[in-house]
Design a protein around this motif. Structure first.
Motif, PDB file in Angstrom:
ATOM      1  N   SER A   1       0.975  -1.199   0.029  1.00 28.02           N
ATOM      2  CA  SER A   1       0.064  -0.078   0.021  1.00 28.02           C
ATOM      3  C   SER A   1       0.812   1.286  -0.055  1.00 28.02           C
ATOM      4  CB  SER A   1      -0.905  -0.136   1.339  1.00 28.02           C
ATOM      5  OG  SER A   1      -1.644   1.317   1.349  1.00 28.02           O
TER       6      SER A   1
ATOM      7  N   TYR B   1      -4.854  -1.764  -2.360  1.00 30.16           N
ATOM      8  CA  TYR B   1      -5.369  -0.197  -2.288  1.00 30.16           C
ATOM      9  C   TYR B   1      -4.261   0.418  -1.426  1.00 30.16           C
ATOM     10  CZ  TYR B   1     -10.020  -2.476  -3.293  1.00 30.16           C
ATOM     11  OH  TYR B   1     -10.838  -3.006  -3.575  1.00 30.16           O
TER      12      TYR B   1
ATOM     13  N   HIS C   1      -4.339   2.778   0.911  1.00 36.66           N
ATOM     14  CA  HIS C   1      -5.045   2.992   2.243  1.00 36.66           C
ATOM     15  C   HIS C   1      -5.087   4.446   2.960  1.00 36.66           C
ATOM     16  CE1 HIS C   1      -6.137  -1.172   2.681  1.00 36.66           C
ATOM     17  NE2 HIS C   1      -4.708  -1.457   2.551  1.00 36.66           N
TER      18      HIS C   1
ATOM     19  N   VAL D   1      -6.943   6.592   0.363  1.00 40.08           N
ATOM     20  CA  VAL D   1      -8.311   6.323   0.397  1.00 40.08           C
ATOM     21  C   VAL D   1      -8.826   7.239   1.657  1.00 40.08           C
ATOM     22  CG1 VAL D   1     -10.000   4.611   0.818  1.00 40.08           C
ATOM     23  CG2 VAL D   1      -8.381   4.181  -0.838  1.00 40.08           C
TER      24      VAL D   1
ATOM     25  N   GLU E   1     -11.272   8.625  -2.317  1.00 41.11           N
ATOM     26  CA  GLU E   1     -11.293   7.850  -3.793  1.00 41.11           C
ATOM     27  C   GLU E   1     -10.663   6.555  -3.577  1.00 41.11           C
ATOM     28  OE1 GLU E   1      -9.985  10.665  -6.348  1.00 41.11           O
ATOM     29  OE2 GLU E   1     -11.445  12.213  -6.051  1.00 41.11           O
ATOM     30  N   ASN E   2     -11.027   5.827  -4.512  1.00 43.44           N
ATOM     31  CA  ASN E   2     -10.302   4.540  -4.390  1.00 43.44           C
ATOM     32  C   ASN E   2      -9.037   4.667  -5.389  1.00 43.44           C
ATOM     33  OD1 ASN E   2     -11.646   2.722  -2.987  1.00 43.44           O
ATOM     34  ND2 ASN E   2     -13.140   2.222  -4.468  1.00 43.44           N
TER      35      ASN E   2
ATOM     36  N   THR F   1      -6.031   1.819  -6.681  1.00 42.41           N
ATOM     37  CA  THR F   1      -5.654   0.472  -6.514  1.00 42.41           C
ATOM     38  C   THR F   1      -4.417   0.239  -7.512  1.00 42.41           C
ATOM     39  OG1 THR F   1      -6.888  -0.417  -8.208  1.00 42.41           O
ATOM     40  CG2 THR F   1      -7.840  -0.470  -6.047  1.00 42.41           C
TER      41      THR F   1
END
Length: 1230
Positions: free
Chosen positions: A170, A240, A242, A245, A250-251, A253
């Motif tokens: 991440s 992700y 993290h 986010v 907002e995501n 990945t």
């Protein structure tokens, strides 16, 4: 376990690091490096790049990115030492922070750099070091992911490091996202940085902007590499960001970041290509690529392979899918998809740009994973999208000009070479071109290079079709420059040929395309074709015929051409014939009989030739008709020249149309026909000789050989039937066409090779019959003969056959006739000069041809044998014709003189007469004309013959000719006004006639009389009225009679001259002297002086005349000349006589005294006094006769002693010594 890692968690330096472990491995990591790439025709990329170093291959095979790197326990990054296995997990933010700092330093260098060349080196090395630090760090990240990152653990209790490991993906994702924000988009780079793309510096020193730009490329590619590696290591688990986010909601990945960064990168690379496309001309479509430097090209290749790999493994979108999504809105004029945001909305010619970019990207599919160009395509085709582009190109609503269509079709051809050709693409293009066949397909601004050219000959048309069926290699200059050399229709034909050629078995796609082509042509369509459209039609069918069933396509083409109107323009007819002949060439190429095609073509040619011959045809129409007729000749000539066997019905092309054509031709047109005829004759002979010299060796082969000979006979028969009669009718023309002789020679050689093919009226000896027509007949102009005979005489086999008499005539007669023709041409070479004496074109041609004929005649076995027997010099050196003729005449005369047997001499006389023929007929034009140079040659040549052939001409067989020569040239009723030729050659005639008259047994008296007549006439003609030594010294009779060393033949001539001189020029009429006495005596004196004769009988001939002149003439000049001549006679007689006194002189003097002493008294004694001074002995011998004569005179007079006469006599006696004194005493005692 925590204690085990406690000390390693105190960055950046580990207290356990040894000094020797602080150094980083020496090898540089792969990076974009275009300055080390060679800019050559192979297109190879940099060996230090990601492809060259194998980075891509290792990525796709999931191998260690750098197996030899980072093998030590510690690693130096950004100037600090780190623990290799833990640093990235433990110090993620710190390391990426140092990366950003280093990146900022490089950006600062770019902003602060100046143009100071003194600092350029320092800036380069500093910038290179900063870039290498960043690249090394990115390489370390890739290696770390491969070696040390594993799937997440599910254990409830984890070590603090393990917890960091769980959070590392991440954190790495967030850092990569921050890097993308740091670098920004490629298209948004400052202009100063982007300008480094076009930097033409092939050295080793680069500005900081170049290093920064290529670091951007390294980062963009590395981000994709790292994200791809993370996805693989996480075993497709979604990673992700993290913290991102939690902060933004907002995501983010790994997959979304990869997609976003990839689309941005594709968009930016496309935008950069757009900028370059604005400067690309259509002619540079394939030579100018969309890659700003080799590094951007390599980046495209990397993206292509990465996306294709992910498509196969992860089932994501393929490379072409991404590009289609990117380009489709651009072409359609619609907004781009959101993921491709930032693509420029406006671009010059979106469709052209798409073709250009797509073609060059497709060509990248030939690069292997190692960066080398290979023949196979690794990318796969994209025909679905391309077919859509083609429909847009071919849409009439698009209104695209030829310059755009040509570029698009050129790109389509490139794609067809890369991929398997597309039937759908070909169908779309054919739909367009079938509606535009009449278009010119020209690009005005290209000038001459852009004009569509009409092929002038069938072979050129077939070659063009062949070039369409064999397109140049993709990256070759022939392909990249095709835009300039071919129009769009010709490029389409290449695409069509590729598509038809992929299915050699005649499968459904092939039949489908052929059917679609056929369906577009109807009667109306054919009649609407313009000249250019008809040319395109023919080229189209030639291409199809080459690729598929020839006979079917040719039959269909003939059927369609039959729809053309009968009154079509001549230019159309020429094109039709050209196309038909091209098909015939194609039939020949495949060894198929083209009889049906030839018959159709022959019928059309026959009708056109009839119209050309028709007297009612207007001049303008006839001139127009010559266009197709001339093209027919050129085409048929090519058919014959390219045929290897002439066994495929070629004779049908030589038809009765030529019977109409030949009589109607003007001079220039006739020359073209005769040139064509020579080509056909030469090829027929060449093919026939090859078939004879290379007989088949197999047992079953004789039948085909016989069949081939029959076909050759058929071709020969057509030539004899339709051409030879016309040539024969031209042979006596005074203005024959230049190539008549060449064509006639071709027929002669054909008759030699294939005697049975000749017409019946030339049998049984066709070769000699034709040679008689064109070479030996005295009526044929020398212009023809001198050009005709060399063709034959240089053929050793033909000469050998003529020498052996195998052709039906007596041995040697053919060579004799050839020699006669040569002599005639030598004699008549001046007939064609201009009236002012300058050389005409014809005269120059005869002169050049005569030189070659002379060389070949002297090499004839018969002539060479005569020269060798005569012992004359070798004829290896090229002689001037007249000199060679003189040498030959001398040789013949010399050989005859050396013969002993009567039969040999008789045969030699016959041959000699054969050689010269009717020579007076040959020279007659000069004699009756005013050609001074010709007359000179005529008199000189005949004079040489008379001189050197004197004994030969004296024979009974040749005497008649000699009499004709004398009567015609020497004793004509009226002498020519220009007498210089006669003056120059008269000595030759006199010498020859003298010899002939002395050896002749039957007509010796007649010849002597002729000689005396000639001598008398020209002694008188060339004698001056008053004495002039200069004129007399060059008198031709004097020159002919004089010789340095006396010989019997010369003495005989001088005797004749003296006799004529005395009888006709020194005879007194009473006391009156003859006219021109002084010049005559001067001539006599010169004659005596120049010759060393000692024969008393010869010398005493003029003595009576000289004595009479001294006795009767008191003119000082006459007396002096007479005295000098008398002195020469007396002295020569005294010197040459073996007895003293000379009886001949005594006899002459005795006669002189007896005849004159009673008449002229004292004058006689005065003359004798002169003789007594010169030779007293001669006069002493006369004393008895003198005394007797004195007493007889006194007795007759009856007056006793004559005191005066006795006084004169005593004066003479006083000069005679003792004999005289004794006689004086006797007289006194009377």
């Amino acid at each position: 376990m925590a204690e085990d890692f406690s000390e390693s968690l105190t960055p950046p330096v580990s207290p356990f690091a040894a000094d020797g472990q602080c150094g980083l491995a020496a090898a540089r990591p792969p990076c974009f490096c275009c300055f080390e790439a060679k800019d050559d025709h192979t297109g190879a990329l940099s060996p230090e790049g990601h492809l060259g170093r194998g980075s891509l291959r290792r990525l796709l095979l999931r191998l260690d990115p750098a197996p030899a790197e980072f093998e030590t326990d510690t690693v130096e990054i950004f100037g600090f030492t780190w623990v290799t296995e833990t640093a990235l997990v433990e110090s993620t933010k710190l390391l990426f922070g140092l990366f950003r700092q280093t990146f900022y330093k490089l950006e600062s260098l770019v902003q602060s750099s100046s143009h100071d060349f003194g600092q350029a080196g320092n800036l380069h090395y500093e910038s290179e070091d900063l870039r290498q630090q960043c690249v090394t760090f990115l390489q370390y990240v890739k290696v770390f992911l491969h070696r040390f990152l594993g799937p997440p653990l599910d254990a409830p209790h984890l070590h603090p490091y393990e917890q960091l490991e769980q959070q590392f993906p991440s954190a790495l994702l967030e850092e990569l996202f921050s890097i993308t924000l740091l670098t920004g988009r490629l298209k948004d780079l400052p202009a100063g940085v982007q300008s480094a793309f076009s930097m033409q510096n092939h050295g080793k020193i680069f500005p900081p902007s170049w290093h920064l730009l290529h670091l951007h490329l390294d980062i963009h590619w590395s981000v994709l590499e790292i994200l791809h590696a993370v996805g693989h290591k996480m075993q497709s688990q979604v990673v992700y960001a993290h913290q991102f986010v939690n902060l933004t909601g907002e995501n983010l990945t790994d997959a979304s970041l990869f997609e976003e960064h990839l689309c941005s990168l594709l968009c930016d690379l496309t935008a950069l290509a757009m900028g370059k496309y604005s400067k690309v001309r259509p002619t540079e479509t394939l030579s100018s690529d969309p890659f700003l430097c080799l590094c951007t090209k390599e980046l495209w290749v990397l993206l292509m392979y990465l996306l294709e790999h992910r498509n196969k493994v992860l089932r994501t979108q393929s490379f072409w899918s991404y590009m289609n999504s990117l380009l489709k809105p651009l072409v359609a004029g619609q907004p781009a998809e959101e993921r491709f945001a930032g693509l420029p909305a406006h671009v010059k010619d979106p469709l052209g740009f798409t073709w250009w970019l797509l073609t060059h990207l497709a060509m990248l599919g030939q690069y292997s994973r190692n960066g080398t160009v290979q023949k196979e395509d690794h990318l796969g085709d994209n025909w679905t999208f391309v077919e859509g582009l083609l429909k847009m190109t071919c849409n009439p609503r698009g209104g695209f000009a030829e310059e755009q269509v040509r570029m698009h079709v050129h790109c389509c051809l490139s794609l067809s070479l890369l991929w398997e050709p597309s039937t759908a693409a070909v169908s779309t293009l054919w739909e367009y071109y079938s509606k535009n066949l009449n278009a010119s397909f020209t690009v005005p601004w290209l000038g001459v290079a852009g004009l569509g050219s009409l092929c002038k000959t069938p072979l050129a048309l077939l070659e063009q079709a062949r070039s369409c069926c064999s397109p140049a290699a993709l990256r070759s200059p022939g392909h990249t420059q095709l835009y300039r050399s071919a129009n769009s229709f010709h490029i389409f034909l290449r695409v069509l040929a590729l598509c038809l050629g992929q299915d050699k078995a005649g499968g459904a796609p092939q039949r489908q395309i052929k059917g679609r082509i056929y369906s577009k042509f109807s009667s109306k369509k054919m009649q609407e074709l313009s000249e250019g459209g008809l040319m395109n039609f023919l080229l189209l069918f030639l291409v199809v015929a080459r690729q598929v069933d020839l006979e079917d396509v040719a039959s269909r083409a003939c059927e369609l051409l039959g729809f053309l109107p009968s009154n079509c323009p001549p230019a159309h007819r020429a094109l039709v014939w050209r196309g038909q002949l091209s098909l015939l060439l194609l039939f020949q190429e495949r060894g198929l009989d083209g009889g049906a095609q030839a018959s159709w073509l022959a019928s059309s040619f026959n009708e056109t030739a009839k119209e050309f011959y028709n007297k009612t045809t207007e001049v303008s129409r006839r001139l127009a008709l010559w266009g197709p007729l001339g093209s027919y000749l050129e085409g048929v000539a090519e058919v014959f020249e390219t045929s290897a066997s002439l066994s495929l019905s070629e004779e049908k092309l030589l038809n009765e149309g030529f019977d109409w054509l030949l009589p109607a031709c003007r001079q220039s047109e006739l020359n073209s026909v005769l040139s064509f005829l020579q080509i056909v004759l030469a090829q027929l002979r060449r093919v026939h000789q090859r078939s004879v010299q290379s007989p088949p060796t197999l047992a079953w082969a004789p039948a085909p050989a016989c069949a081939m000979k029959e076909r050759h006979l058929a071709v020969a028969s057509a030539l004899w039937m339709h051409f030879f009669p016309f040539l024969r009718s031209l042979r006596l023309s005074q203005t024959p066409p230049a190539q008549l002789a060449d064509a006639a020679a071709g027929f002669t050689l054909l008759a030699f090779d294939l005697p049975s093919s000749a017409p019946q009226d030339l049998q049984p000896s066709p070769v000699q019959s034709i040679m008689q027509f064109f070479g030996w007949d005295d009526m044929v102009p020398p212009l023809v003969v001198t050009r005709y005979l060399p063709h034959l005489l240089q053929n050793s086999e033909l000469v050998s056959s003529l020498s052996g008499g195998s052709s039906g005539a007596a041995p040697g007669s053919a060579q004799s006739l050839s020699v006669r023709a040569w002599i005639r041409c030598v004699l008549q070479q001046h007939l064609y000069k201009n009236p002012d004496g300058t050389e005409s074109k014809t005269a120059r041609a005869i002169g050049e041809q005569l030189g070659e004929l002379t060389r070949l005649v002297l090499r004839l076995p018969e002539v060479d044998g005569i020269l060798q027997r005569a012992g004359l010099p070798s004829t290896a050196a090229r002689l001037e014709p007249t000199s060679a003729l003189e040498m030959f005449v001398k040789a013949v005369g010399g050989v005859y003189s050396g013969l002993q047997l009567l039969s040999e001499r008789s045969a030699m006389v016959n041959r000699a007469l054969d050689y010269i023929g009717d020579i007076l007929k040959y020279v007659k034009p000069y004699v009756v004309g005013k050609n001074q140079e010709g007359m000179q040659l005529a008199y000189w040549t005949v004079g040489c013959i008379v001189k050197h052939w004197g004994p030969l001409l004296a024979t009974s067989k040749a005497q008649q000719l000699l009499f004709r020569i004398v009567d015609g040239l020497l004793l004509p009723p009226k002498l020519p006004q220009q007498d210089k030729p006669l003056r120059d050659s008269l000595p030759l005639y006199l010498q020859g006639l003298s010899v002939a008259s002395s050896v002749s047994q039957s007509q010796g008296a007649g010849l002597k009389q002729q000689l005396r007549s000639v001598t008398r006439r020209y002694l008188d003609h060339f004698l001056p009225a008053s004495p002039s030594l200069g004129v007399i010294a060059n008198h031709p009779v004097l020159l002919g009679a004089c010789e340095a060393t006396p010989t019997p033949r010369g003495a005989a001539l001088r005797r004749t001259v003296l006799e004529v001189l005395c009888e006709n020029f020194l005879q007194f009429k009473g006391h009156a002297p003859p006219p021109r006495l002084a010049p005559v005596l001067m001539f006599l004196l010169e004659l005596l002086r120049r010759n060393g004769d000692t024969d008393a009988s010869l010398l005493s001939l003029p003595l009576p005349c000289l004595l009479r002149c001294l006795m009767l003439v008191n003119e000082p000049t006459v007396r002096k000349t007479s005295t000098d001549a008398l002195q020469l006679v007396v002295e020569r007689c005294a010197a040459g006589s073996t007895e003293r006194p000379c009886e001949a002189m005594v006899a002459v003097l005795r006669s002189f005294v007896e005849e004159n002493v009673g008449v002229y008294d004292r004058q006689v004694y005065g003359v004798l006094e002169t003789v007594a001074v010169l030779d007293p002995a001669v006069v002493q011998a006369l004393i008895p006769n003198l005394t007797l004569c004195l007493r007889n005179v006194e007795h007759k007079r009856g007056l006793g002693k004559n005191i005066a006469l006795r006084s004169a006599y005593i004066k003479l006696l006083s000069l005679l010594g003792q004999s005289g004194q004794m006689e004086i005493s006797t007289l006194e005692s009377d």
